[in-house]
Design an enzyme around this catalytic site. Structure first.
Site, PDB file in Angstrom:
ATOM      1  N   GLU A   1       0.857  -1.182   0.000  1.00 46.67           N
ATOM      2  CA  GLU A   1       0.000   0.000   0.000  1.00 46.67           C
ATOM      3  C   GLU A   1       0.896   1.236   0.000  1.00 46.67           C
ATOM      4  O   GLU A   1       1.844   1.298   0.784  1.00 46.67           O
ATOM      5  CB  GLU A   1      -0.911   0.030   1.228  1.00 46.67           C
ATOM      6  CG  GLU A   1      -1.916   1.154   1.142  1.00 46.67           C
ATOM      7  CD  GLU A   1      -2.916   1.186   2.289  1.00 46.67           C
ATOM      8  OE1 GLU A   1      -2.850   0.325   3.194  1.00 46.67           O
ATOM      9  OE2 GLU A   1      -3.756   2.079   2.275  1.00 46.67           O
TER      10      GLU A   1
ATOM     11  N   GLY B   1       3.274   2.268  10.560  1.00 47.63           N
ATOM     12  CA  GLY B   1       3.119   1.569  11.835  1.00 47.63           C
ATOM     13  C   GLY B   1       2.872   0.086  11.621  1.00 47.63           C
ATOM     14  O   GLY B   1       3.438  -0.760  12.308  1.00 47.63           O
ATOM     15  N   ALA B   2       2.022  -0.222  10.645  1.00 49.36           N
ATOM     16  CA  ALA B   2       1.661  -1.610  10.388  1.00 49.36           C
ATOM     17  C   ALA B   2       0.845  -1.656   9.101  1.00 49.36           C
ATOM     18  O   ALA B   2       0.483  -0.609   8.563  1.00 49.36           O
ATOM     19  CB  ALA B   2       0.835  -2.163  11.550  1.00 49.36           C
ATOM     20  N   MET B   3       0.568  -2.877   8.640  1.00 50.31           N
ATOM     21  CA  MET B   3      -0.145  -3.020   7.362  1.00 50.31           C
ATOM     22  C   MET B   3      -1.079  -4.213   7.416  1.00 50.31           C
ATOM     23  O   MET B   3      -0.673  -5.302   7.828  1.00 50.31           O
ATOM     24  CB  MET B   3       0.890  -3.164   6.238  1.00 50.31           C
ATOM     25  CG  MET B   3       0.283  -3.343   4.868  1.00 50.31           C
ATOM     26  SD  MET B   3      -0.679  -1.878   4.366  1.00 50.31           S
ATOM     27  CE  MET B   3      -1.970  -2.666   3.414  1.00 50.31           C
TER      28      MET B   3
ATOM     29  N   ASN C   1      -2.404  -6.406   5.386  1.00 53.02           N
ATOM     30  CA  ASN C   1      -2.475  -7.420   4.325  1.00 53.02           C
ATOM     31  C   ASN C   1      -3.363  -8.588   4.750  1.00 53.02           C
ATOM     32  O   ASN C   1      -3.279  -9.060   5.881  1.00 53.02           O
ATOM     33  CB  ASN C   1      -1.080  -7.970   4.034  1.00 53.02           C
ATOM     34  CG  ASN C   1      -0.054  -6.871   3.960  1.00 53.02           C
ATOM     35  OD1 ASN C   1      -0.153  -5.992   3.135  1.00 53.02           O
ATOM     36  ND2 ASN C   1       0.891  -6.889   4.890  1.00 53.02           N
TER      37      ASN C   1
ATOM     38  N   GLU D   1      -5.405  -2.790  12.702  1.00 58.77           N
ATOM     39  CA  GLU D   1      -5.101  -3.637  11.529  1.00 58.77           C
ATOM     40  C   GLU D   1      -6.082  -4.800  11.448  1.00 58.77           C
ATOM     41  O   GLU D   1      -6.527  -5.175  10.369  1.00 58.77           O
ATOM     42  CB  GLU D   1      -3.659  -4.147  11.566  1.00 58.77           C
ATOM     43  CG  GLU D   1      -2.586  -3.068  11.685  1.00 58.77           C
ATOM     44  CD  GLU D   1      -2.723  -1.921  10.700  1.00 58.77           C
ATOM     45  OE1 GLU D   1      -3.193  -2.146   9.572  1.00 58.77           O
ATOM     46  OE2 GLU D   1      -2.379  -0.776  11.077  1.00 58.77           O
TER      47      GLU D   1
ATOM     48  N   GLU E   1      -9.773   4.188   6.307  1.00 62.59           N
ATOM     49  CA  GLU E   1      -8.932   4.653   7.420  1.00 62.59           C
ATOM     50  C   GLU E   1      -9.734   5.425   8.477  1.00 62.59           C
ATOM     51  O   GLU E   1      -9.569   5.198   9.670  1.00 62.59           O
ATOM     52  CB  GLU E   1      -7.757   5.482   6.897  1.00 62.59           C
ATOM     53  CG  GLU E   1      -6.787   4.686   6.030  1.00 62.59           C
ATOM     54  CD  GLU E   1      -6.214   3.447   6.698  1.00 62.59           C
ATOM     55  OE1 GLU E   1      -6.371   3.290   7.933  1.00 62.59           O
ATOM     56  OE2 GLU E   1      -5.617   2.615   5.993  1.00 62.59           O
TER      57      GLU E   1
HETATM   58  N1  B3K Z   1      -3.039   0.916   5.683  1.00 56.73           N
HETATM   59  C1  B3K Z   1      -1.726   1.087   6.230  1.00 56.73           C
HETATM   60  C2  B3K Z   1      -1.069   2.323   5.726  1.00 56.73           C
HETATM   61  C3  B3K Z   1       0.086   2.080   4.867  1.00 56.73           C
HETATM   62  C4  B3K Z   1       0.810   3.354   4.564  1.00 56.73           C
HETATM   63  C5  B3K Z   1       1.221   3.410   3.173  1.00 56.73           C
HETATM   64  N2  B3K Z   1       1.960   4.614   2.845  1.00 56.73           N
HETATM   65  C6  B3K Z   1      -1.732   1.110   7.713  1.00 56.73           C
HETATM   66  C7  B3K Z   1      -3.032   1.427   8.330  1.00 56.73           C
HETATM   67  O1  B3K Z   1      -3.552   2.510   8.273  1.00 56.73           O
HETATM   68  O2  B3K Z   1      -3.616   0.543   8.882  1.00 56.73           O
HETATM   69 ZN    ZN Z   2      -5.459   1.824   8.698  1.00 57.23          ZN
END
Ligand code: B3K
Ligand code: ZN
Length: 871
Positions: A130, A270-272, A274, A307, A329
């Site tokens: 992302e 911070g985290a992702m 997936n 997450e 978000e």
């Molecule tokens: N969705 C990811 C964000 C990633 C940042 C990319 N530049 C983390 C989050 O908001 O949960």
């Molecule tokens: Zn998020």
């Protein structure tokens, strides 16, 4: 002043929300085959493509790529030469409606210092896709509205990569030739490319499980480096609690047989989230009492939950395009805030969230980078992972909960998930589902998605006979590209307090919809004290002429904890703003301080308060928030006045602070609210005392440091010592470094405490720390630990000489070629030049111009700098 803002920049490509078109081709299935190596990973991608009935019907297939070279292109298994490149993208014309396109590429994870795509981190391989990282791995329509079922095969050296992970479920694995092994994964849930993940490395797993409400057993694993598995308990408990909470509160159940988390040290964010394979920055996983503070524990709980919640708000229902980012978000931040509120103290959580909003988002809204929660254009989407999209986005949805009430809001979210499951949706889809499900009319409310800027509401209270009239005037300030604004829907929870009884006769929800509106209330023999925007029901700035006397009254009597906090903040803000603006006579200064001192003393002595809440009430408004209230502000004066008030409170209430510190020191370590509250107050007592009596406090802080059996106490003592001169400072810093030299996350704290300290030479300390052997520009946590802490330290960053601005500029220029995404995050502090007094403003602007003039800037930095100079 030189007009430096017109330094020519190459025209950049602007992406417009209005230009959205459905994809011409869909990719229902993709098979990826990785031959893993740290410096040359071969990727074969096989895309089943199908013409999109909703597309333009054309034969052209655009596959995004970023730095990729196609080694071979096959269509339906046959070598295909009729393709061309357009920038980084690969274009090919396809004759039929369905084909299989197979492409081979090779990528170098070790050379990938941007940490986007497939990269190496301490010998392991991992991905961050992302928003647009997948195109750095394989040619693909890398846009969130192309959803595919992924099959992944990977093979590699078994000793280097004993653990092989991807999304979904493991299908098969086995041994290969020459010490290699392989694994296959299959994710049954169609997903956009930004949710793809792969991890290969030498990791150990902490394991647990969760049984969903329909009886499905889910295996949970948190993968970390050997030795770190003793510090995953809190993250695992947080995950399990999140899974249960989402079932109970939003009716959302997990949908795979396993849920994996991997912690990595080198990570931009911070985290992702997936699908089925979350990748985390180690700082949001690893914790034990010795190395993590109470704030770290809270952050871990919040991010793990965030997450996990994305599995529904983001993954099952994803975004149509990146302009809709707040769809996932904003909503997910609201969900993690609600979760944390349920897990701990709801009022304290609310206060913390508002503090973050005011410190991070309000300045965004009032500066050159202001944008609506659903932006209309961008050059680099990474620049829009902002407090506006995240935190204001959450506030906007929170207002829907205020308007609908929790039950009706839940009907709305149920309808949203039901309608859009498996789809790539828009913010408009969300609003419509809440309208239909909750039975609300949100026509005018939609302006919150369209208009940037923090609305200001001026409230005037008039009392005549037994009638009270509140007249509310709202203005939404002009922001870049949006000179004229329309009135917003602003829900304000309000109460009118009878001063004599200390009570009110019930709360009202005033919903503003017009530029000016009046509300009348009967039955008030005398003028009441006004408590408005209780619980911070709307993300606005309220301006009302409330007397210091009423604020003191509300700080003590309001039954809404947020409103109590707010009254205290306002009391201090009014005083400090007047002091900074030079509007106080000596007598007025004394009277103002006395009123604040009395209110603080009352809070210290209020036995009905729990210590966590007491701690909130004792926090002085931050310098950034104070500076926001003053046009052409001199940050030096804000700093000095605030420090002077702290010192005065420290001195005047010295005995009480000492008694408080002693009382709290006697509470043994645990994670109970009581013990956490005690630690919070201990820190505050030290902070006030340090401002009044540095030498004596250095001894007290040193004793706390030496006795600390947990990081909260140790870090707090070190923070105070780092701001003071004297032998205790050097001794404690050296001891801390030696004790924790092996722990990267704790060494980050060591850097931050010095860069953020009140020490008059903090700037020189940062310069020296940049040359420390443990400092590196390739680890984002380390860079942020030193330089974000510095940029957020007004006393140092805003040095009148401009040296702080120069240091941040040098950092941006050095970091940009290594990691443009992280470098761009340092531009906004310089971008606030219009809010600052002319001398510093010219220096800040000059530094921005220096960046703009540099050759070869990343798109990330270029966009932020251009907007900062122009906006
Ligand atoms: N969705 C990811 C964000 C990633 C940042 C990319 N530049 C983390 C989050 O908001 O949960
Ligand atoms: Zn998020």
């Amino acid at each position: 002043m030189n007009d430096l803002s017109h330094t020519p920049l190459a025209p950049a490509e602007v992406v417009l929300r209005a230009d959205y078109r459905p994809p011409a081709w869909l990719v229902p299935e993709v098979a990826l085959d990785f031959t893993l190596s740290l410096d040359a990973t071969r990727v074969r991608s096989a895309l089943k493509v199908a013409k999109n009935p909703a597309g333009d019907g054309g034969a052209l297939l655009r596959l995004n790529g970023d730095g990729l070279v196609a080694q071979a292109v096959l269509v339906d298994g046959q070598p295909h030469n009729d393709w061309r490149m357009d920038g980084g993208d690969l274009l090919l014309d396809l004759p039929g409606d369905e084909h299989t396109v197979t492409i081979d590429t090779v990528v170098n994870p070790t050379a990938n210092t941007q940490l986007s795509g497939l990269y190496a981190s301490g010998g392991m391989l991992c991905t961050q896709c992302e928003a647009e990282g997948f195109r750095r791995i394989a040619f693909f329509p890398d846009r969130p509205d192309v959803l595919s079922v992924y099959s992944v095969r990977m093979s590699g050296d078994k000793a280097a990569f004993p653990v092989l992970l991807s999304n979904g479920n493991p299908v098969a694995s086995g041994a290969g030739e020459g010490g290699t092994h392989w694994a296959e994964w299959h994710d049954p849930w169609p997903k956009p490319s930004y949710l793809f993940a792969l991890v290969a490395g030498d990791l150990v797993a902490a394991r647990d499980s969760f049984v969903t409400r329909s009886g499905r057993k889910v295996d949970l694993a948190i993968y970390v480096r050997a030795g770190d598995e003793t510090r995953t308990d809190h993250a695992m408990r947080s995950l399990i609690a999140s899974m249960a909470w989402d079932e109970e509160v939003y009716g959302r159940e997990y949908d795979l047989d396993l849920f994996n988390i991997v912690a990595v040290s080198d990570f931009n964010a911070g985290a992702m989230e997936n699908k089925g394979l979350n990748v985390f920055n180690t700082r949001y996983i690893l914790a034990d009492p010795e190395t993590a503070t109470d704030a770290d524990y809270d952050a871990i709980e919040g991010v793990v939950a965030h997450e996990y919640f994305h599995n529904w708000s983001g993954n099952r229902v994803t975004c149509r395009d990146w302009f809709q980012l707040s769809l996932k978000e904003g909503f997910t931040v609201l969900r993690d805030q609600q979760f944390s509120a349920d897990r701990g103290s709801a009022p304290v959580k609310r206060i913390e969230d508002v503090r973050v909003l005011r410190a991070a988002q309000f300045p965004e809204d009032s500066g050159p980078l202001a944008h609506p929660i659903r932006p209309d254009s961008y050059q680099e989407i990474s620049n829009f992972y902002t407090a506006t999209v995240y935190n204001k986005g959450a506030e906007v949805i929170r207002m829907m909960t205020v308007l609908a009430g929790p039950e009706r809001f839940r009907k709305g979210t149920d309808l949203y998930f039901e309608r859009h499951d498996g789809e790539a949706a828009t913010c408009e889809d969300f609003v419509r589902a809440i309208e239909d499900g909750a039975g609300l009319d949100l026509k005018q409310f939609r302006r919150w998605y369209e208009q940037a800027g923090t609305p200001r509401v001026d409230v005037v209270m008039a009392h005549a006979g037994d009638t009270v009239t509140l007249t509310c005037t709202q203005t939404v300030p002009a922001t870049p590209g949006q000179p004229n604004k329309q009135p917003m829907v602003i829900p304000l929870r309000t109460a009118l307090f009878d001063r004599a009884s200390g009570r009110h006769a019930g709360e009202h929800l005033l919903v503003l919809t017009e530029a000016e509106q009046s509300f009348t209330f009967e039955g008030f023999a005398s003028a009441p004290a006004l408590s408005i925007n209780r619980g911070f029901s709307a993300p606005v700035s309220i301006q009302s002429a409330v007397s210091a006397q009423d604020l003191v009254f509300l700080a003590q009597h309001d039954d809404d904890p947020f409103a109590r906090y707010e009254a205290m903040q306002q009391l201090v803000v009014q005083h400090l703003v007047a002091a900074v603006e030079g509007r106080l006579t000596g007598e007025e200064r004394d009277a103002g301080r006395t009123a604040i001192g009395d209110a603080v003393a009352a809070i210290l002595g209020d036995s009905a308060l729990d210590d966590l809440m007491r701690g909130e009430l004792l926090i002085l408004p931050g310098e950034a928030y104070l500076a926001e209230q003053i046009p052409a502000v001199d940050p030096g004066k804000v700093h000095d006045e605030r420090e002077a008030l702290k010192g005065w409170l420290g001195q005047t209430l010295k005995d009480q602070w000492c008694a408080l510190h002693d009382r709290c020191t006697a509470v043994p370590y645990s994670l109970s609210a009581e013990a956490r509250g005690a630690r919070k107050l201990k820190t505050q007592a030290l902070v006030y005392l340090a401002a009044a009596d540095p030498a004596e406090t250095a001894r007290r802080a040193s004793a706390q440091y030496a006795a600390a059996d947990n990081m909260t106490d140790g870090q707090a003592a070190l923070m105070v010592l780092a701001g003071l001169d004297g032998p205790e400072r050097a001794a404690a810093l050296a001891d801390f470094h030696e004790r924790f030299a092996d722990n990267m996350l704790v060494i980050d704290k060591w850097f931050s405490l010095q860069a953020g300290s009140l020490h008059p030479h903090a700037l020189d300390h940062v310069k020296a720390l940049a040359a420390h052997p443990a400092f590196t520009l390739t680890n984002p946590n380390r860079v942020r630990a030193l330089y974000m802490a510095f940029a957020a330290n007004p006393g140092a960053f805003h040095a009148a000489s401009g040296e702080g601005y120069r240091m941040i500029t040098d950092l941006i220029l050095q970091l940009d070629p290594i990691n443009g995404n992280v470098a761009a995050r340092f531009v906004p502090p310089l971008g606030r030049w219009r809010k600052v007094e002319p001398g510093r403003a010219a220096l800040m602007r000059g530094e921005l111009a220096r960046i703009a003039a540099a050759p070869g800037l990343s798109r990330d930095v270029r966009e932020q700098v251009t907007r900062s100079l122009e906006g």
